[in-house]
Design a protein around this motif. Structure first.
Motif, PDB file in Angstrom:
ATOM      1  N   THR A 119       0.845  -1.194   0.000  1.00 18.78           N
ATOM      2  CA  THR A 119       0.000   0.000   0.000  1.00 18.78           C
ATOM      3  C   THR A 119       0.879   1.242   0.000  1.00 18.78           C
ATOM      4  O   THR A 119       1.967   1.259   0.576  1.00 18.78           O
ATOM      5  CB  THR A 119      -0.923   0.078   1.236  1.00 18.78           C
ATOM      6  N   VAL A 120       0.405   2.269  -0.715  1.00 22.73           N
ATOM      7  CA  VAL A 120       1.104   3.549  -0.781  1.00 22.73           C
ATOM      8  C   VAL A 120       0.123   4.616  -0.326  1.00 22.73           C
ATOM      9  O   VAL A 120      -0.914   4.807  -0.961  1.00 22.73           O
ATOM     10  CB  VAL A 120       1.587   3.836  -2.214  1.00 22.73           C
ATOM     11  N   ASP A 121       0.432   5.273   0.774  1.00 19.14           N
ATOM     12  CA  ASP A 121      -0.480   6.256   1.365  1.00 19.14           C
ATOM     13  C   ASP A 121      -1.879   5.675   1.509  1.00 19.14           C
ATOM     14  O   ASP A 121      -2.875   6.336   1.197  1.00 19.14           O
ATOM     15  CB  ASP A 121      -0.539   7.527   0.497  1.00 19.14           C
ATOM     16  N   GLY A 122      -1.945   4.444   1.918  1.00 20.33           N
ATOM     17  CA  GLY A 122      -3.242   3.807   2.123  1.00 20.33           C
ATOM     18  C   GLY A 122      -3.894   3.260   0.863  1.00 20.33           C
ATOM     19  O   GLY A 122      -4.906   2.579   0.921  1.00 20.33           O
ATOM     20  N   LEU A 123      -3.308   3.552  -0.317  1.00 15.19           N
ATOM     21  CA  LEU A 123      -3.880   3.043  -1.569  1.00 15.19           C
ATOM     22  C   LEU A 123      -3.270   1.669  -1.868  1.00 15.19           C
ATOM     23  O   LEU A 123      -2.061   1.477  -1.746  1.00 15.19           O
ATOM     24  CB  LEU A 123      -3.573   3.993  -2.725  1.00 15.19           C
ATOM     25  N   ASP A 124      -4.133   0.751  -2.293  1.00 19.31           N
ATOM     26  CA  ASP A 124      -3.649  -0.586  -2.589  1.00 19.31           C
ATOM     27  C   ASP A 124      -3.064  -0.629  -4.004  1.00 19.31           C
ATOM     28  O   ASP A 124      -3.684  -0.163  -4.962  1.00 19.31           O
ATOM     29  CB  ASP A 124      -4.803  -1.582  -2.472  1.00 19.31           C
ATOM     30  N   LEU A 125      -1.872  -1.198  -4.129  1.00 18.61           N
ATOM     31  CA  LEU A 125      -1.157  -1.172  -5.413  1.00 18.61           C
ATOM     32  C   LEU A 125      -1.921  -1.913  -6.512  1.00 18.61           C
ATOM     33  O   LEU A 125      -1.904  -1.507  -7.675  1.00 18.61           O
ATOM     34  CB  LEU A 125       0.241  -1.780  -5.244  1.00 18.61           C
ATOM     35  N   ASP A 126      -2.574  -3.014  -6.134  1.00 17.88           N
ATOM     36  CA  ASP A 126      -3.278  -3.787  -7.155  1.00 17.88           C
ATOM     37  C   ASP A 126      -4.502  -3.050  -7.674  1.00 17.88           C
ATOM     38  O   ASP A 126      -4.777  -3.041  -8.861  1.00 17.88           O
ATOM     39  CB  ASP A 126      -3.732  -5.139  -6.578  1.00 17.88           C
ATOM     40  N   ARG A 127      -5.234  -2.433  -6.738  1.00 15.90           N
ATOM     41  CA  ARG A 127      -6.517  -1.865  -7.131  1.00 15.90           C
ATOM     42  C   ARG A 127      -6.414  -0.411  -7.560  1.00 15.90           C
ATOM     43  O   ARG A 127      -7.195   0.053  -8.378  1.00 15.90           O
ATOM     44  CB  ARG A 127      -7.535  -2.030  -5.993  1.00 15.90           C
ATOM     45  N   GLU A 128      -5.423   0.302  -7.008  1.00 12.36           N
ATOM     46  CA  GLU A 128      -5.377   1.735  -7.296  1.00 12.36           C
ATOM     47  C   GLU A 128      -4.027   2.169  -7.867  1.00 12.36           C
ATOM     48  O   GLU A 128      -3.505   3.226  -7.550  1.00 12.36           O
ATOM     49  CB  GLU A 128      -5.697   2.523  -6.029  1.00 12.36           C
ATOM     50  N   LEU A 129      -3.520   1.309  -8.743  1.00 13.35           N
ATOM     51  CA  LEU A 129      -2.205   1.562  -9.330  1.00 13.35           C
ATOM     52  C   LEU A 129      -2.137   2.935  -9.998  1.00 13.35           C
ATOM     53  O   LEU A 129      -1.173   3.670  -9.846  1.00 13.35           O
ATOM     54  CB  LEU A 129      -1.866   0.461 -10.350  1.00 13.35           C
ATOM     55  N   LYS A 130      -3.211   3.257 -10.736  1.00  8.74           N
ATOM     56  CA  LYS A 130      -3.229   4.503 -11.494  1.00  8.74           C
ATOM     57  C   LYS A 130      -3.029   5.715 -10.570  1.00  8.74           C
ATOM     58  O   LYS A 130      -2.195   6.584 -10.835  1.00  8.74           O
ATOM     59  CB  LYS A 130      -4.557   4.618 -12.228  1.00  8.74           C
ATOM     60  N   ALA A 131      -3.792   5.731  -9.498  1.00 11.85           N
ATOM     61  CA  ALA A 131      -3.700   6.848  -8.550  1.00 11.85           C
ATOM     62  C   ALA A 131      -2.315   6.905  -7.919  1.00 11.85           C
ATOM     63  O   ALA A 131      -1.751   7.991  -7.712  1.00 11.85           O
ATOM     64  CB  ALA A 131      -4.763   6.698  -7.473  1.00 11.85           C
ATOM     65  N   ILE A 132      -1.771   5.727  -7.637  1.00 14.22           N
ATOM     66  CA  ILE A 132      -0.424   5.688  -7.048  1.00 14.22           C
ATOM     67  C   ILE A 132       0.604   6.212  -8.044  1.00 14.22           C
ATOM     68  O   ILE A 132       1.455   7.040  -7.707  1.00 14.22           O
ATOM     69  CB  ILE A 132      -0.073   4.251  -6.611  1.00 14.22           C
ATOM     70  N   GLN A 133       0.483   5.737  -9.287  1.00 11.92           N
ATOM     71  CA  GLN A 133       1.468   6.147 -10.298  1.00 11.92           C
ATOM     72  C   GLN A 133       1.481   7.653 -10.506  1.00 11.92           C
ATOM     73  O   GLN A 133       2.525   8.233 -10.786  1.00 11.92           O
ATOM     74  CB  GLN A 133       1.176   5.439 -11.625  1.00 11.92           C
ATOM     75  N   LEU A 134       0.315   8.273 -10.355  1.00 14.06           N
ATOM     76  CA  LEU A 134       0.252   9.711 -10.591  1.00 14.06           C
ATOM     77  C   LEU A 134       1.066  10.509  -9.581  1.00 14.06           C
ATOM     78  O   LEU A 134       1.530  11.603  -9.867  1.00 14.06           O
ATOM     79  CB  LEU A 134      -1.201  10.185 -10.582  1.00 14.06           C
ATOM     80  N   LYS A 135       1.234   9.960  -8.369  1.00 14.44           N
ATOM     81  CA  LYS A 135       1.997  10.721  -7.371  1.00 14.44           C
ATOM     82  C   LYS A 135       3.445  10.256  -7.261  1.00 14.44           C
ATOM     83  O   LYS A 135       4.191  10.773  -6.441  1.00 14.44           O
ATOM     84  CB  LYS A 135       1.279  10.693  -6.014  1.00 14.44           C
ATOM     85  N   CYS A 136       3.806   9.269  -8.090  1.00 15.62           N
ATOM     86  CA  CYS A 136       5.174   8.755  -8.033  1.00 15.62           C
ATOM     87  C   CYS A 136       5.965   9.172  -9.266  1.00 15.62           C
ATOM     88  O   CYS A 136       5.405   9.600 -10.264  1.00 15.62           O
ATOM     89  CB  CYS A 136       5.158   7.232  -8.001  1.00 15.62           C
ATOM     90  N   SER A 137       7.265   8.985  -9.167  1.00 11.98           N
ATOM     91  CA  SER A 137       8.083   9.111 -10.356  1.00 11.98           C
ATOM     92  C   SER A 137       9.252   8.146 -10.235  1.00 11.98           C
ATOM     93  O   SER A 137       9.770   7.921  -9.144  1.00 11.98           O
ATOM     94  CB  SER A 137       8.589  10.541 -10.505  1.00 11.98           C
ATOM     95  N   TYR A 138       9.613   7.573 -11.362  1.00 14.88           N
ATOM     96  CA  TYR A 138      10.621   6.524 -11.372  1.00 14.88           C
ATOM     97  C   TYR A 138      11.773   6.955 -12.262  1.00 14.88           C
ATOM     98  O   TYR A 138      11.580   7.257 -13.429  1.00 14.88           O
ATOM     99  CB  TYR A 138       9.959   5.244 -11.898  1.00 14.88           C
ATOM    100  N   VAL A 139      12.958   7.012 -11.707  1.00 17.53           N
ATOM    101  CA  VAL A 139      14.145   7.302 -12.514  1.00 17.53           C
ATOM    102  C   VAL A 139      14.906   5.989 -12.679  1.00 17.53           C
ATOM    103  O   VAL A 139      15.551   5.525 -11.746  1.00 17.53           O
ATOM    104  CB  VAL A 139      15.043   8.356 -11.839  1.00 17.53           C
ATOM    105  N   PRO A 140      14.789   5.368 -13.849  1.00 15.11           N
ATOM    106  CA  PRO A 140      15.389   4.043 -14.021  1.00 15.11           C
ATOM    107  C   PRO A 140      16.916   4.078 -13.941  1.00 15.11           C
ATOM    108  O   PRO A 140      17.545   5.120 -14.122  1.00 15.11           O
ATOM    109  CB  PRO A 140      14.941   3.619 -15.415  1.00 15.11           C
ATOM    110  N   GLN A 141      17.423   2.900 -13.685  1.00 18.06           N
ATOM    111  CA  GLN A 141      18.877   2.703 -13.624  1.00 18.06           C
ATOM    112  C   GLN A 141      19.535   3.058 -14.965  1.00 18.06           C
ATOM    113  O   GLN A 141      20.604   3.637 -15.018  1.00 18.06           O
ATOM    114  CB  GLN A 141      19.102   1.227 -13.290  1.00 18.06           C
ATOM    115  N   ALA A 142      18.836   2.687 -16.075  1.00 17.63           N
ATOM    116  CA  ALA A 142      19.355   3.012 -17.410  1.00 17.63           C
ATOM    117  C   ALA A 142      19.041   4.467 -17.725  1.00 17.63           C
ATOM    118  O   ALA A 142      18.191   5.075 -17.078  1.00 17.63           O
ATOM    119  CB  ALA A 142      18.699   2.102 -18.436  1.00 17.63           C
ATOM    120  N   LEU A 143      19.745   5.008 -18.700  1.00 16.42           N
ATOM    121  CA  LEU A 143      19.480   6.384 -19.112  1.00 16.42           C
ATOM    122  C   LEU A 143      18.241   6.370 -19.990  1.00 16.42           C
ATOM    123  O   LEU A 143      18.308   6.131 -21.186  1.00 16.42           O
ATOM    124  CB  LEU A 143      20.688   6.937 -19.863  1.00 16.42           C
ATOM    125  N   ALA A 144      17.105   6.599 -19.365  1.00 17.40           N
ATOM    126  CA  ALA A 144      15.828   6.378 -20.031  1.00 17.40           C
ATOM    127  C   ALA A 144      15.324   7.637 -20.704  1.00 17.40           C
ATOM    128  O   ALA A 144      14.435   8.313 -20.208  1.00 17.40           O
ATOM    129  CB  ALA A 144      14.814   5.856 -19.023  1.00 17.40           C
TER     130      ALA A 144
END
Ligand SMILES: Nc1ncnc2c1ncn2[C@@H]1O[C@H](COP(=O)(O)OP(=O)(O)OP(=O)(O)O)[C@@H](O)[C@H]1O
Ligand SMILES: [Mg+2]
Lengths: 250, 409
Positions: free
Chosen positions: A58-83
């Motif tokens: 869970t992220v801030d109380g949101l479940d990753l399986d059910r509310e992935l979209k909402a979670i993704q909107l508040k996250c950001s991912y900087v990959p290991q590769a130069l993306a």
């Protein structure tokens, strides 16, 4: 607040075995582990890039399986590769990724300027990325991750292959973002000194298991973190806990 | 919506800055169209107007030979090169023979002094043969026969018309319409070219064949830029970034299709413009476009859709860019060779024409030929478009299955 409970993931063999971990809101967690420990896999699951097999997140109380979209909107991912795109300029890359975040017009311009500033890329923003030095590329990689002003930032080895100046700059930037924006940051690295420098909490992962997790100060003051010269370092502890065997030899 | 615009912009910039992609998509077909249109011009025109050069001397004392030469010219099969009339009648044969050998002519025609007399059946030599043909013995019998029967035919017509003229005043008295008695100027034999696909009254000229052929071929080479970007997106973690950004599957696939549909459309416009404007400047014939804009758009869009879908499948299945471009390139060459791109389908033997029907490039090419050559319309290209569309849907479905299985979208 990120809560990971009994996370399990395997490819041909198990990669994450019963990982449980929690990350405090607004803190920097340094995730330390040797090659192949499962750091990238863990982050990829948290950002919705790959699927877990079992466990609960869970992220801030949101479940990753059910509310992935909402979670993704508040996250950001900087990959290991130069993306990003080698044939585009830094500016064009930022514009493209910004637009994909749904930014437009004035807001997009503002965020791009902020990112160019923070990556200290003013002088070469209009240059094609394939002409960049290693340090410039790393800074751009990070800057793209800041376009959406994330609440949670995942950084997968953000300082690989850069010189000391750029590395320092990047580490300072990370601290600054954390301080000013209250961004929760999860930061992976093999470099002990980096983790010591930037993180509030430390987790050590090895062969798919979290073998140590806690407050940085508490960990560094452990008795077994003292090296031969009497200094307390993470390196000593790390080698002791993960033992000295080379990891990519299988 | 805005997103799509930025995606378009990105893909365009990537292509414009990718010199290999530009070469393969725009320069290669343009060069092929130029070379093939010009190099094969005469080969293809065997079906239109063959040009057989004939050295000729006109010794006719009267006026009938002019009408005769004009009628022969109108056949557009022979080019007569007249030399100066020879005053001394007995020297004509020697002189023309000398010139014929010196200037490497295969034929020489002597229109004799008595030509008009023969035609009008009046005057000196009216019963003697009015034409003499000198033939290089190396010439094949067919060509010789073509020329000989054309000469005989036109001479007979001229003689008949002259006869009708002489009878002119008598005909109305007998209740005969004079118009109906004159021999037709045009050939009364209607010719159709037949090959497996059907029966056409036109065979493509070099440019009519080259433009659609190399256009379709180069449209399938969209596989190069698609693999370049798609595979590097995967290798360099950009795809991970996109996935973490919650970019929808639809957006990802559309973001791959839409820009390349546009690139294909630009190829269509440029290559057609080449055929219409540039090839004629360099001495070829101009491309004619037919008159179905709707049909043209339909077939172009279908070719584009199937080419892009195939490219996406190749780009998804391959692990490296080299792999994708090699597989894509070889597959395109095979489709091209099979599908009548390199060797026009109408010169293939029957079983090869059947084989050609297995190549999507052939469906596209035939569709374009329907429009450009056979004045076809939407309903004529519909079956081919449908094949291409189904092919594209199958490729796209396989792509999605593959990417989903690998967890990449
Ligand atoms: N797509 C995949 N298919 C099969 N095995 C995989 C895949 N991705 C990762 N692995 C395996 O999972 C294990 C963990 O990989 P991961 O990339 O998470 O490690 P890491 O801690 O990030 O290592 P590094 O420090 O080298 O980046 C490795 O043994 C790797 O070989
Ligand atoms: Mg990793």
């Amino acid at each position: 607040m990120i809560e990971i409970n009994h996370l399990y993931k395997s490819y041909d063999k198990p990669v994450l075995k019963d990982v449980s971990l929690s990350v405090r809101r607004g803190s920097i967690l340094g995730l330390l582990g040797p090659n192949g420990a499962g750091k990238t896999t863990l982050i990829s699951i948290l950002t919705g890039v790959i699927r877990k097999e079992s466990g609960c997140i869970t992220v801030d109380g949101l479940d990753l399986d059910r509310e992935l979209k909402a979670i993704q909107l508040k996250c950001s991912y900087v990959p290991q590769a130069l993306a990003f795109y080698r044939l585009l300029t830094a500016f064009e890359n930022l514009e493209y990724f910004g637009a994909l975040w749904g930014l437009k017009g004035k807001k997009l311009k503002e965020r791009m300027e902020f990112c160019i500033d923070i990556g200290s890329m003013q002088r070469f923003a209009k240059k094609r990325v394939d002409k960049f030095s290693g340090g410039m590329k790393r800074r751009l990689n990070l800057a793209i991750g800041l376009l959406n002003d994330p609440e949670i930032l995942y950084l997968d080895e953000p300082t690989v292959g850069v010189d000391t100046q750029s590395r320092n700059y990047i580490l300072e930037t990370i601290r600054k973002i954390n301080r000013e924006r209250k961004t929760t940051i999860i930061y992976t690295s093999h470099y002990m000194d980096e983790i010591e420098q930037v993180s509030d909490d430390i987790a050590i992962i090895d062969e798919g298991k979290i073998i140590l997790h806690g407050d940085k100060q508490a960990i560094l003051t452990r008795d077994d973190a003292v090296n031969n010269f009497g200094h307390r370092t993470l390196e000593k502890l790390f080698l002791k806990l993960t033992d000295v065997r080379l990891r990519d030899e299988g | 919506m805005i997103k799509i615009l930025y995606i378009l912009k990105k893909e365009f910039l990537l292509i414009i800055r990718d010199i290999h992609a530009i070469t393969v998509l725009f320069i290669m077909p343009a060069v092929f169209i130029m070379i093939m249109s010009l190099a094969m011009r005469d080969l293809f025109e065997l079906h239109g107007a063959v040009s057989i050069d004939v050295l000729a001397v006109n010794q006719d004392a009267g006026k009938k030979s002019e009408a005769f030469l004009k009628a022969m010219d109108a056949l557009r099969t022979f080019r007569f090169h007249l030399i100066e009339k020879e005053a001394a009648a007995d020297k004509v044969a020697d002189k023309i023979k000398e010139q014929m050998l010196a200037r490497d002519y295969k034929f020489a025609l002597i229109i004799k002094e008595n030509f008009s007399a023969f035609v009008e059946k009046n005057g000196k030599g009216k019963d003697e043969k009015p034409l003499e043909l000198l033939v290089n013995p190396a010439v094949n019998v067919q060509t010789q026969l073509v020329l000989k029967s054309a000469l005989d035919g036109k001479l007979a017509k001229l003689t008949w018309d002259a006869f009708i003229d002489r009878m002119g005043s008598l005909l109305p008295l007998a209740g005969i319409d004079r118009e109906k008695m004159t021999a037709a100027e045009e050939s009364l034999v209607e010719v159709h070219y037949v090959y497996k696909e059907g029966r056409y009254s036109k065979i493509p000229s070099a440019v009519q064949q080259s433009v659609p052929a190399w256009l379709v071929f180069s449209m399938f080479f969209i596989v190069i830029p698609i693999s370049n970007t798609f595979i590097s997106e995967r290798e360099q973690g950009t795809l991970m970034r996109l996935k973490s950004m919650n970019v929808s599957r639809f957006c990802l696939i559309m973001g791959k299709m839409a820009p390349y549909l546009l690139i294909n459309a630009i190829q269509v416009i440029i290559m057609i413009a080449m055929g219409v404007y540039i090839v004629p400047l360099c001495g070829g014939t101009a491309l004619t476009l037919g008159d179905s804009m709707g049909g043209l758009i339909l077939i172009a869009a279908s070719v584009s859709f199937s080419a892009i879908s195939m490219a996406l499948l190749i780009a998804s299945a391959a692990r490296t860019t080299e792999q994708a471009t090699t597989v894509g390139g070889v597959l395109n060459l095979i489709f091209g060779a099979l599908g009548g791109i390199m060797v026009p389908k109408f010169v293939m033997p029957g079983f090869m024409q059947d084989l050609a029907n297995m190549s999507p490039m052939s469906w596209g090419l035939e569709g374009f030929l329907d429009i450009f050559l056979r004045n076809g319309n939407v309903s004529d290209v519909l079956p081919k478009s449908l094949y291409l569309f189904i092919f594209g849907v199958v490729m796209l479905t396989l792509t999605v299955i593959l990417l989903r299985r690998r967890g990449e979208i």
